[in-house]
Design a protein around this motif. Structure first.
Motif, short mmCIF file in Angstrom:
data_model
loop_
_atom_site.label_atom_id
_atom_site.label_comp_id
_atom_site.label_asym_id
_atom_site.label_seq_id
_atom_site.Cartn_x
_atom_site.Cartn_y
_atom_site.Cartn_z
N PRO A 148 0.90 -1.18 0.09
CA PRO A 148 -0.15 -0.09 0.03
C PRO A 148 1.00 1.47 0.00
O PRO A 148 1.96 1.48 0.77
N THR A 149 0.48 2.20 -0.75
CA THR A 149 1.24 3.38 -0.62
C THR A 149 1.04 4.14 0.43
O THR A 149 0.14 3.80 1.49
N GLU A 150 2.01 5.20 0.77
CA GLU A 150 1.86 6.10 1.89
C GLU A 150 0.53 6.63 1.94
O GLU A 150 -0.39 7.04 0.97
N LEU A 151 -0.06 6.87 3.27
CA LEU A 151 -1.55 7.42 3.40
C LEU A 151 -1.65 8.83 3.05
O LEU A 151 -0.78 9.50 3.21
N TYR A 152 -2.76 9.04 1.92
CA TYR A 152 -2.80 10.40 1.65
C TYR A 152 -3.17 11.30 2.86
O TYR A 152 -2.67 12.44 2.65
N GLU A 153 -4.11 10.86 3.55
CA GLU A 153 -4.47 11.55 4.90
C GLU A 153 -4.23 10.84 5.85
O GLU A 153 -5.36 10.25 6.37
N PRO A 154 -3.32 10.76 6.52
CA PRO A 154 -3.19 9.83 7.83
C PRO A 154 -4.18 10.15 8.98
O PRO A 154 -4.50 9.43 9.64
N THR A 155 -4.74 11.50 9.10
CA THR A 155 -5.38 11.93 10.13
C THR A 155 -6.75 11.15 10.04
O THR A 155 -7.24 11.02 11.03
N PHE A 156 -7.15 11.00 8.83
CA PHE A 156 -8.34 10.22 8.54
C PHE A 156 -8.52 8.73 9.21
O PHE A 156 -9.11 8.28 10.19
N THR A 157 -7.14 8.07 8.63
CA THR A 157 -7.21 6.68 9.24
C THR A 157 -6.80 6.52 10.62
O THR A 157 -7.30 5.62 11.31
N TYR A 158 -6.14 7.26 11.17
CA TYR A 158 -5.69 7.38 12.68
C TYR A 158 -6.33 8.40 13.64
O TYR A 158 -5.94 8.35 14.54
N GLU A 159 -7.46 9.00 13.10
CA GLU A 159 -8.40 9.83 14.10
C GLU A 159 -8.52 9.07 15.36
O GLU A 159 -8.53 9.69 16.55
N TYR A 160 -8.90 7.66 15.13
CA TYR A 160 -9.31 6.97 16.57
C TYR A 160 -8.21 6.16 17.38
O TYR A 160 -8.28 5.23 18.06
N GLY A 161 -7.01 6.38 16.64
CA GLY A 161 -5.72 5.81 17.25
C GLY A 161 -5.13 4.68 16.18
O GLY A 161 -5.47 4.35 15.15
N GLU A 162 -3.77 4.54 16.66
CA GLU A 162 -2.97 3.91 15.67
C GLU A 162 -1.97 2.92 16.84
O GLU A 162 -0.77 2.64 16.33
N GLU A 163 -2.48 2.72 17.81
CA GLU A 163 -1.84 1.79 18.95
C GLU A 163 -1.60 0.38 18.26
O GLU A 163 -2.31 -0.22 17.65
N TYR A 325 -6.50 10.00 -9.17
CA TYR A 325 -7.04 9.26 -10.51
C TYR A 325 -6.23 8.41 -10.94
O TYR A 325 -5.08 8.93 -11.22
N PRO A 326 -6.57 7.06 -10.96
CA PRO A 326 -7.46 6.29 -10.53
C PRO A 326 -7.37 6.48 -8.90
O PRO A 326 -6.37 6.63 -8.32
N ARG A 327 -8.64 6.22 -8.19
CA ARG A 327 -8.36 6.16 -6.93
C ARG A 327 -7.80 5.17 -6.19
O ARG A 327 -7.58 4.03 -7.00
N SER A 328 -7.21 5.25 -5.16
CA SER A 328 -6.20 4.17 -4.57
C SER A 328 -6.89 2.76 -4.66
O SER A 328 -7.95 2.75 -4.09
N PRO A 329 -6.17 1.72 -5.17
CA PRO A 329 -6.56 0.56 -5.07
C PRO A 329 -6.29 -0.20 -3.43
O PRO A 329 -6.95 -1.47 -3.37
N TRP A 330 -5.61 0.68 -2.64
CA TRP A 330 -5.31 0.00 -1.25
C TRP A 330 -5.90 0.80 -0.35
O TRP A 330 -5.87 0.15 0.89
N TRP A 331 -6.37 1.94 -0.38
CA TRP A 331 -7.00 2.54 0.91
C TRP A 331 -8.29 3.28 0.42
O TRP A 331 -8.65 3.69 -0.50
N PHE A 332 -9.02 3.28 1.72
CA PHE A 332 -10.16 3.94 1.72
C PHE A 332 -10.12 5.20 2.31
O PHE A 332 -9.16 5.41 3.17
N THR A 333 -10.95 6.36 2.42
CA THR A 333 -10.66 7.66 2.46
C THR A 333 -11.80 8.23 3.37
O THR A 333 -11.83 9.49 3.99
N SER A 334 -13.04 7.61 3.41
CA SER A 334 -14.34 7.99 3.92
C SER A 334 -14.92 7.11 4.68
O SER A 334 -14.90 5.76 4.41
#
Length: 394
Positions: A148-163, A325-334
């Motif tokens: 998976p590529t580096e996260l486009y917006e890490p704060t979304f994925t990690y908002e509830y923690g990355e412990e 574009y195309p949207r990431s095959p590895w990550w969701f953002t929403s």
């Protein structure tokens, strides 16, 4: 002649396992999760004369991360919910009798500590690419994965923690598949996502009730992270009570990927195939979504955490905030993808090569094209995976 080391023997055995050969009985002393004698305590499953499936821990090669695998006995069950079940949805039927082979199932969902090891491969593969090391070619591409590529917006994925002990979230089905291929090729065992039928069988743990503990949702706080007791995201894995098989978080916390495409008509396509094997009861995806997740999430109400509940993925909605574009095959953002995760399964008898490949690789043409576009454009990392990868990284 140079003596054969234990490591070399293991690699040789693993090569047969990954190719789909049934080598477990002849190599019982080498295969993880097998014992020649019934252990004095703990779960065990007799699978042959003087051969038992037992729990085992394995350290992922090249990391300090350990995965606990639990043996689950084979058997039969009715997938889906009866028409009399409270809160039943139309896509949970018709019920079909399914045969399930013995398997090992991870005790918990994949956590951040382990998933970040997989994420780190992106940078490693890019370094290999720039240095010409371990090049991927048409001849060896079968043993390659994308990281998976580096996260486009890490704060979304990690908002509830990355412990370390929290389940990893927001990965696509494709990314979870590639994770299991990496784990398999580096370890020499067939790890994969489950089919819907395998997942539900493992979740029910022999029950026919709405939940693995019964029909009453009143006890749900003991077993699951859900909307009413988890307003701060996913909980740490393994902190709620397990089901009868010893598996934690099968209800709630994060919804778990299966390999199945979502079908609005439930199991109607299999209604005349009573007794079908769980590994064959699959509608392989022809498009990236909708596909099936099971178990419900920490954001859901108890009725959506029932053993038969199904969640259909939605790439358009779950990638709505992805500007690429195309949207990431590895990550969701929403959302609701911050409630999306997975756990790993392993069959007692290795699957045939053409079958296990379907579990590891995307079947949807659109996903294949999106991945190719990213790789060709230099926005993806692809690398070879084999037992020598950890040493190459060092």
């Amino acid at each position: 002649m140079k003596p054969i080391t234990l490591l070399a023997a293991l690699i040789a055995v693993c090569a047969f396992c990954l190719a789909g050969s049934n080598c477990l009985v002849s190599a019982a002393e080498l295969a993880p999760g097998l014992a020649k004698e019934k252990p004095a305590e703990g779960p065990s499953i007799k699978v042959d004369e003087n051969l038992y499936m037992v729990p085992y821990d394995f350290r992922v090669p090249g990391t300090e991360q350990v995965v606990e695998m639990i043996p689950v006995p084979g058997g039969e069950f009715m997938i889906g919910s009866p028409e009399t079940e409270a809160d039943r949805q139309e896509d949970e039927g018709p019920q079909v009798r399914v045969t399930v082979d013995p398997m090992w199932v991870a005790k918990t969902e994949v956590n951040w500590a382990l998933y970040k090891e997989f994420m780190a491969l992106y940078g490693i593969f890019k370094e290999f690419e720039s240095s010409g090391k371990r090049s991927v070619t048409d001849a060896n591409k079968v043993d390659a994965i994308t990281a998976p590529t580096e996260l486009y917006e890490p704060t979304f994925t990690y908002e509830y923690g990355e412990e370390d002990s929290q389940p990893a979230v927001t990965m696509t089905q494709y990314s979870a598949q590639q994770f299991t291929k990496w784990l398999s090729l580096v370890s020499g065992q067939q790890y994969r996502l489950p089919t819907e039928a395998e997942w539900e069988y493992a979740a029910r743990a022999g029950t026919t009730t709405a939940y693995s503990w019964g029909d009453d949702a009143g006890a749900i706080d003991d077993y699951a992270w859900h909307f009413d007791n988890s307003d701060e995201g996913q909980g740490k894995v393994g902190t709620k009570k397990p089901n009868a098989f010893g598996l934690h978080d099968m209800h709630g916390n994060v919804a778990e990927w299966t390999v199945n495409a979502y079908t609005e008509n439930g199991y109607a396509d299999f209604a005349d195939k009573q007794g079908i094997n769980a590994t064959e009861m699959v509608v392989w995806p022809s498009s990236p979504s909708p596909c099936v997740l099971r178990g419900g999430t920490w954001e859901f109400d108890p009725e959506d955490l029932r053993s038969a509940s199904r969640l259909a993925s939605d790439d358009e909605e779950w990638k709505a905030d992805d500007p690429n574009y195309p949207r990431s095959p590895w990550w969701f953002t929403s959302d609701p993808s911050r409630g999306v995760g997975f756990r790993i399964f392993r069959s007692y008898k290795p699957l045939a090569k053409d079958t296990i490949t379907k579990f590891w690789e995307p079947q949807a043409e659109d996903t294949l094209l999106d991945v190719k576009s990213r790789i060709d454009g230099g926005r993806g990392g692809m690398g070879l995976v084999d037992p020598e990868l950890p040493a190459a990284i060092k």
